[in-house]
Design an enzyme around this catalytic site. Sequence first.
Site, PDB file in Angstrom:
ATOM      1  N   HIS A  84      37.758  37.427  52.612  1.00  0.00           N
ATOM      2  CA  HIS A  84      36.453  37.537  53.216  1.00  0.00           C
ATOM      3  C   HIS A  84      36.002  38.709  53.375  1.00  0.00           C
ATOM      4  O   HIS A  84      34.682  39.011  53.170  1.00  0.00           O
ATOM      5  CB  HIS A  84      36.475  36.681  54.347  1.00  0.00           C
ATOM      6  CG  HIS A  84      36.727  34.872  53.917  1.00  0.00           C
ATOM      7  ND1 HIS A  84      36.780  34.123  55.014  1.00  0.00           N
ATOM      8  CD2 HIS A  84      37.135  34.605  52.937  1.00  0.00           C
ATOM      9  CE1 HIS A  84      36.909  32.775  54.270  1.00  0.00           C
ATOM     10  NE2 HIS A  84      37.498  33.073  53.129  1.00  0.00           N
ATOM     11  N   ASP A 139      36.088  29.310  46.127  1.00  0.00           N
ATOM     12  CA  ASP A 139      36.167  30.004  47.587  1.00  0.00           C
ATOM     13  C   ASP A 139      35.796  31.410  47.242  1.00  0.00           C
ATOM     14  O   ASP A 139      35.134  31.727  46.145  1.00  0.00           O
ATOM     15  CB  ASP A 139      37.611  29.869  47.993  1.00  0.00           C
ATOM     16  CG  ASP A 139      38.741  30.541  47.018  1.00  0.00           C
ATOM     17  OD1 ASP A 139      38.440  31.249  46.284  1.00  0.00           O
ATOM     18  OD2 ASP A 139      39.850  30.053  47.222  1.00  0.00           O
TER      19      ASP A 139
HETATM   20  O1  T3D Z   1      44.919  29.158  46.624  1.00  0.00           O
HETATM   21  C1  T3D Z   1      44.431  30.102  47.089  1.00  0.00           C
HETATM   22  O2  T3D Z   1      45.169  31.210  47.330  1.00  0.00           O
HETATM   23  C2  T3D Z   1      42.959  30.389  47.293  1.00  0.00           C
HETATM   24  C3  T3D Z   1      42.450  31.188  46.386  1.00  0.00           C
HETATM   25  C4  T3D Z   1      42.076  30.857  45.236  1.00  0.00           C
HETATM   26  C5  T3D Z   1      41.057  31.544  44.531  1.00  0.00           C
HETATM   27  C6  T3D Z   1      41.514  31.648  42.968  1.00  0.00           C
HETATM   28  O3  T3D Z   1      41.049  32.493  42.262  1.00  0.00           O
HETATM   29  S1  T3D Z   1      42.115  29.950  42.299  1.00  0.00           S
HETATM   30  C7  T3D Z   1      41.626  30.452  40.588  1.00  0.00           C
HETATM   31  C8  T3D Z   1      42.993  31.234  40.064  1.00  0.00           C
HETATM   32  N1  T3D Z   1      42.739  31.596  38.666  1.00  0.00           N
HETATM   33  C9  T3D Z   1      42.819  30.634  37.466  1.00  0.00           C
HETATM   34  O4  T3D Z   1      43.558  29.623  37.772  1.00  0.00           O
HETATM   35  C10 T3D Z   1      42.790  31.369  35.940  1.00  0.00           C
HETATM   36  C11 T3D Z   1      44.030  31.015  35.437  1.00  0.00           C
HETATM   37  N2  T3D Z   1      44.087  31.774  34.100  1.00  0.00           N
HETATM   38  C12 T3D Z   1      43.452  31.230  33.137  1.00  0.00           C
HETATM   39  O5  T3D Z   1      43.098  29.932  33.031  1.00  0.00           O
HETATM   40  C13 T3D Z   1      43.332  32.002  31.689  1.00  0.00           C
HETATM   41  O6  T3D Z   1      44.430  33.080  31.916  1.00  0.00           O
HETATM   42  C14 T3D Z   1      41.836  32.773  31.500  1.00  0.00           C
HETATM   43  C15 T3D Z   1      41.199  31.467  30.901  1.00  0.00           C
HETATM   44  C16 T3D Z   1      41.391  33.084  32.489  1.00  0.00           C
HETATM   45  C17 T3D Z   1      42.278  33.464  30.168  1.00  0.00           C
HETATM   46  O7  T3D Z   1      42.782  33.135  29.056  1.00  0.00           O
HETATM   47  P1  T3D Z   1      43.520  33.950  28.130  1.00  0.00           P
HETATM   48  O8  T3D Z   1      43.936  33.155  27.160  1.00  0.00           O
HETATM   49  O9  T3D Z   1      42.567  34.998  27.689  1.00  0.00           O
HETATM   50  O10 T3D Z   1      44.884  34.842  28.765  1.00  0.00           O
HETATM   51  P2  T3D Z   1      46.175  34.196  29.255  1.00  0.00           P
HETATM   52  O11 T3D Z   1      47.014  34.249  28.094  1.00  0.00           O
HETATM   53  O12 T3D Z   1      46.041  32.904  29.804  1.00  0.00           O
HETATM   54  O13 T3D Z   1      46.498  35.143  30.371  1.00  0.00           O
HETATM   55  C18 T3D Z   1      47.388  36.615  30.058  1.00  0.00           C
HETATM   56  C19 T3D Z   1      48.352  36.574  30.978  1.00  0.00           C
HETATM   57  O14 T3D Z   1      47.771  36.614  32.293  1.00  0.00           O
HETATM   58  C20 T3D Z   1      49.396  35.593  31.233  1.00  0.00           C
HETATM   59  O15 T3D Z   1      50.194  36.223  31.271  1.00  0.00           O
HETATM   60  P3  T3D Z   1      51.714  36.135  30.535  1.00  0.00           P
HETATM   61  O16 T3D Z   1      52.001  34.838  29.921  1.00  0.00           O
HETATM   62  O17 T3D Z   1      51.091  37.011  29.294  1.00  0.00           O
HETATM   63  O18 T3D Z   1      52.840  36.814  31.145  1.00  0.00           O
HETATM   64  C21 T3D Z   1      48.944  34.469  32.348  1.00  0.00           C
HETATM   65  O19 T3D Z   1      49.839  33.845  32.596  1.00  0.00           O
HETATM   66  C22 T3D Z   1      48.282  35.796  33.073  1.00  0.00           C
HETATM   67  N3  T3D Z   1      47.508  35.045  34.254  1.00  0.00           N
HETATM   68  C23 T3D Z   1      46.243  34.796  33.758  1.00  0.00           C
HETATM   69  N4  T3D Z   1      45.535  34.237  34.925  1.00  0.00           N
HETATM   70  C24 T3D Z   1      46.462  34.308  35.932  1.00  0.00           C
HETATM   71  C25 T3D Z   1      47.841  35.009  35.440  1.00  0.00           C
HETATM   72  N5  T3D Z   1      48.599  35.271  36.122  1.00  0.00           N
HETATM   73  C26 T3D Z   1      48.539  34.849  37.415  1.00  0.00           C
HETATM   74  N6  T3D Z   1      47.541  34.315  38.013  1.00  0.00           N
HETATM   75  C27 T3D Z   1      46.409  33.914  37.338  1.00  0.00           C
HETATM   76  N7  T3D Z   1      45.360  33.414  37.806  1.00  0.00           N
END
Ligand code: T3D
Length: 257
Positions: A84, A139
């Site tokens: 925030h 959020d």
């Molecule tokens: O709960 C609370 O604390 C409240 C706060 C919440 C706020 C929020 O932001 S909740 C939402 C959190 N974010 C997500 O859920 C997004 C998760 N990520 C994705 O869906 C995908 O990564 C994307 C669609 C954004 C991108 O996909 P892509 O295929 O281009 O990349 P990828 O292969 O998924 O990700 C690359 C790396 O980043 C991968 O790591 P690795 O496997 O190569 O070691 C992936 O795990 C990492 N990564 C991506 N998003 C996150 C993350 N690691 C940790 N947290 C993430 N949010």
Amino acid sequence: MTVVETSRDGAILTITLNRPDKLNAFDIPLLRGLADAVRTAADPAVRAVVLTGAGRGFCVGQDLTALEGAGVENVGDLLREHYHPTMLAIRALEKPVIAAVNGPAAGAGLALACACDVRIASDAASFVPAFVSIGLVPDAGGSWYLSRLIGAPRAYEWMAGGRPLKAPEALAWGLVSEVVPADTFAARVTELAAELAARPTRAVGLMKALFDAAPHATLAEQLEHEATLQAEAVRTHDFAEGVAAFREKRKASFEGR
Ligand code: T3D
């Protein structure tokens, strides 16, 4: 290498989120680094701020691997303490903040982009609601910004549906003002930041408050707000310079004061 890097080029401050292997997901050090970086933007010599991500991501929101265990219990406090203040600080900053969305912007990372005043996207960018995909609500101001940017009905449908948007669709929705090919993106961001930094910074900064207040103000309240801020703007050197330049039929040279 720090998790948030800052660099200055004249009046432009660039803030780069720097956890590229996690697509710049927020963890506590990154949130703290971002808060510090936004504070440095208060320097009067800074007249435009660029916020971007290192590597192929902009910011994919909360690091979901950092939420295990006690993190889940304290999510409200995490948001209040670490998200925030920065979201409010960006809105309170009396200078333009450009989100240079170079890649995926998801969850709170999408909210961060929306907290900025201008969004320019690389054609490699994507805009991912993310929250609903893991059973959460928007959020970090996401519901507030998106209601204003694209209208509440569309924002609700998008956030509840969870479909990622590619950059051209984000442009069509008015979520970003421009989409640029990835290979010329950095140059265009620099050009845009220089254009904004050359504007009368006090006026450009003060008008953020006007547009934030307008949707929930009455006309009478907004007229009064405008009058108050105009009284500040007319006292600036840049107003005097703008009027002088008009009279002398030359281009104004604003100094941001
Ligand atoms: O709960 C609370 O604390 C409240 C706060 C919440 C706020 C929020 O932001 S909740 C939402 C959190 N974010 C997500 O859920 C997004 C998760 N990520 C994705 O869906 C995908 O990564 C994307 C669609 C954004 C991108 O996909 P892509 O295929 O281009 O990349 P990828 O292969 O998924 O990700 C690359 C790396 O980043 C991968 O790591 P690795 O496997 O190569 O070691 C992936 O795990 C990492 N990564 C991506 N998003 C996150 C993350 N690691 C940790 N947290 C993430 N949010």
